[in-house]
Motif scaffolding. Sequence first.
Motif, mmCIF file in Angstrom:
data_model
loop_
_atom_site.group_PDB
_atom_site.id
_atom_site.type_symbol
_atom_site.label_atom_id
_atom_site.label_comp_id
_atom_site.label_asym_id
_atom_site.label_seq_id
_atom_site.Cartn_x
_atom_site.Cartn_y
_atom_site.Cartn_z
ATOM 1 N N UNK A 122 0.671 5.348 5.754
ATOM 2 C CA UNK A 122 -0.110 4.762 4.408
ATOM 3 C C UNK A 122 0.518 5.075 3.113
ATOM 4 N N UNK A 123 1.879 5.779 3.144
ATOM 5 C CA UNK A 123 2.779 5.797 1.947
ATOM 6 C C UNK A 123 3.119 4.297 1.599
ATOM 7 N N UNK A 124 3.153 3.605 2.539
ATOM 8 C CA UNK A 124 3.605 2.135 2.161
ATOM 9 C C UNK A 124 2.341 1.636 1.131
ATOM 10 N N UNK A 125 1.118 1.909 1.743
ATOM 11 C CA UNK A 125 -0.073 1.411 0.939
ATOM 12 C C UNK A 125 -0.074 1.935 -0.382
ATOM 13 N N UNK A 126 0.303 3.210 -0.708
ATOM 14 C CA UNK A 126 0.308 3.664 -2.166
ATOM 15 C C UNK A 126 1.411 2.747 -3.015
ATOM 16 N N UNK A 127 2.585 2.528 -2.495
ATOM 17 C CA UNK A 127 3.400 1.746 -3.026
ATOM 18 C C UNK A 127 2.842 0.142 -3.259
ATOM 19 N N UNK A 128 2.212 -0.299 -2.368
ATOM 20 C CA UNK A 128 1.486 -1.383 -2.697
ATOM 21 C C UNK A 128 0.273 -1.496 -3.730
ATOM 22 N N UNK A 129 -0.416 -0.317 -3.733
ATOM 23 C CA UNK A 129 -1.313 -0.220 -4.895
ATOM 24 C C UNK A 129 -0.512 -0.146 -6.393
ATOM 25 N N UNK A 130 0.591 0.485 -6.274
ATOM 26 C CA UNK A 130 1.430 0.406 -7.429
ATOM 27 C C UNK A 130 1.762 -0.901 -7.783
ATOM 28 N N UNK A 131 2.324 -1.585 -6.856
ATOM 29 C CA UNK A 131 2.852 -2.963 -7.163
ATOM 30 C C UNK A 131 1.754 -4.086 -7.635
ATOM 31 N N UNK A 132 0.361 -3.529 -6.993
ATOM 32 C CA UNK A 132 -0.631 -4.548 -7.407
ATOM 33 C C UNK A 132 -1.304 -4.097 -8.707
ATOM 34 N N UNK A 133 -1.385 -2.914 -9.131
ATOM 35 C CA UNK A 133 -2.161 -2.508 -10.390
ATOM 36 C C UNK A 133 -1.118 -2.373 -11.477
ATOM 37 N N UNK A 134 0.231 -1.983 -11.380
ATOM 38 C CA UNK A 134 1.171 -1.652 -12.386
ATOM 39 C C UNK A 134 2.389 -2.469 -12.369
ATOM 40 N N UNK A 135 3.016 -2.725 -13.362
ATOM 41 C CA UNK A 135 4.256 -3.277 -13.403
ATOM 42 C C UNK A 135 5.374 -2.425 -12.963
ATOM 43 N N UNK A 136 6.362 -3.087 -12.188
ATOM 44 C CA UNK A 136 7.248 -2.399 -11.392
ATOM 45 C C UNK A 136 8.101 -1.220 -12.303
ATOM 46 N N UNK A 137 8.019 -0.125 -11.607
ATOM 47 C CA UNK A 137 8.728 1.006 -12.179
ATOM 48 C C UNK A 137 9.379 1.837 -11.074
ATOM 49 N N UNK A 138 10.684 1.938 -10.925
ATOM 50 C CA UNK A 138 11.058 2.860 -9.870
ATOM 51 C C UNK A 138 10.985 3.901 -10.123
ATOM 52 N N UNK A 171 1.884 10.135 -7.678
ATOM 53 C CA UNK A 171 2.491 11.453 -7.052
ATOM 54 C C UNK A 171 1.158 12.068 -6.271
ATOM 55 N N UNK A 172 0.019 12.072 -6.736
ATOM 56 C CA UNK A 172 -1.323 12.510 -6.012
ATOM 57 C C UNK A 172 -1.643 11.778 -4.889
ATOM 58 N N UNK A 173 -1.486 10.214 -4.899
ATOM 59 C CA UNK A 173 -1.790 9.742 -3.916
ATOM 60 C C UNK A 173 -0.973 9.883 -2.479
ATOM 61 N N UNK A 174 0.482 9.851 -2.828
ATOM 62 C CA UNK A 174 1.354 10.119 -1.882
ATOM 63 C C UNK A 174 1.240 11.689 -1.456
ATOM 64 N N UNK A 175 0.841 12.433 -2.324
ATOM 65 C CA UNK A 175 0.462 13.869 -1.770
ATOM 66 C C UNK A 175 -0.794 14.079 -0.893
ATOM 67 N N UNK A 176 -1.578 13.372 -1.249
ATOM 68 C CA UNK A 176 -2.824 13.328 -0.026
ATOM 69 C C UNK A 176 -2.416 12.756 0.964
ATOM 70 N N UNK A 177 -1.495 11.492 1.006
ATOM 71 C CA UNK A 177 -1.553 11.132 2.343
ATOM 72 C C UNK A 177 -0.309 11.915 3.158
ATOM 73 N N UNK A 178 0.485 12.673 2.270
ATOM 74 C CA UNK A 178 1.357 13.672 3.125
ATOM 75 C C UNK A 178 0.464 14.928 3.775
ATOM 76 N N UNK A 179 -0.507 15.282 3.009
ATOM 77 C CA UNK A 179 -1.363 16.297 3.529
ATOM 78 C C UNK A 179 -2.047 15.812 4.796
#
Length: 327
Positions: free
Chosen positions: A158-174, A139-147
């Motif tokens: 760069x919202x897509x970048x946030x999703x890539x970070x989620x995919x790289x560092x955490x197991x998938x969670x919708x 949430x924080x990462x996407x919020x900062x991108x939005x600001x």
Amino acid sequence: MLIRIFKVNNSILIVGLLLVASAFWIPSFFCEKETVFSGSPMPFYSLICSFFSTNKILSASVSIILIVTEAVLLNLIIQQFHLLKNQTYLPALVYVVLMSSIPEVLLLHPVLFANLFLILALKRSFGLLGNTNASSAAFDSAFFVSIGSLFYFPSILFLIFVWIALAAFRSFSSRDWLIAIIGIFVPYLFAGVYFFWFDESRQFWSETIFQPIINKVSNEIIFLKSFYAFLIFLSLMIVFSIPSFLSEMGRNKAVIRSGLRLFIWFGFFSVLSFFIATANALFHFCFAAIPLSIIFSNMFLNIKPVFSEIIFTLFLLLIIIYQLNYF
């Protein structure tokens, strides 16, 4: 000499960063040539401009402070997650130089502000490496991108970048991915309500956001020969630094490799952002300054010190020649 000075890890070097940035921005204090942002300004940038645009010295001073602040924040991320083999202020130095290298963008432009929030988003994305709550970090990462996008809309990419970070560092969670989308929408929800209240919704959504992307501003920029010399040398630095960066990735632990890979993705989206530029695409070079700072710093740390000094000094000379010819 600058490489040797900034190779150490000493907070007093922040003063040095201010001096380096000020030296490059001196022409913007006194130059009579009008350099303006030609795109359609987003609301936060318009608000800032209403305070500073008429005062050239004040706007240049704010730009310098922003650049140095971003450089220090970026350097702290790199140090905190041990992304370089040495604790050093080199990434901060490289960031300051890159952000101050192109005279056409030596003004208080919106990407300066967007970069601050993208670096904060990057920091929260790296937080996913630890035991941080994934939903909170997403949430924080996407919020900062939005600001950041409310200063310069193409940074929404760069919202897509946030999703890539989620995919790289955490197991998938919708759930985490959905929360990231909510983080993007929250600032726009408040902005939308504000403009609806003052009957300016059409101007905000259509004229400020969508039309500039569809109907790009036509800018006729006449580049000097010194610009092409700068661009060629910069391209050569990138070509020669990438193998060293990839080699460094192979030698590190998996968690550090993931962090370094995230900078490569950031670089990819920096390049991609050129294609949705709403105005002069040179401003988008400032996005690329973030990943190039660690890539170049890694090269300077891994080659012989004498070569580092020669390469960096030549780069500085080309920037100075470029700026002297421009101003």
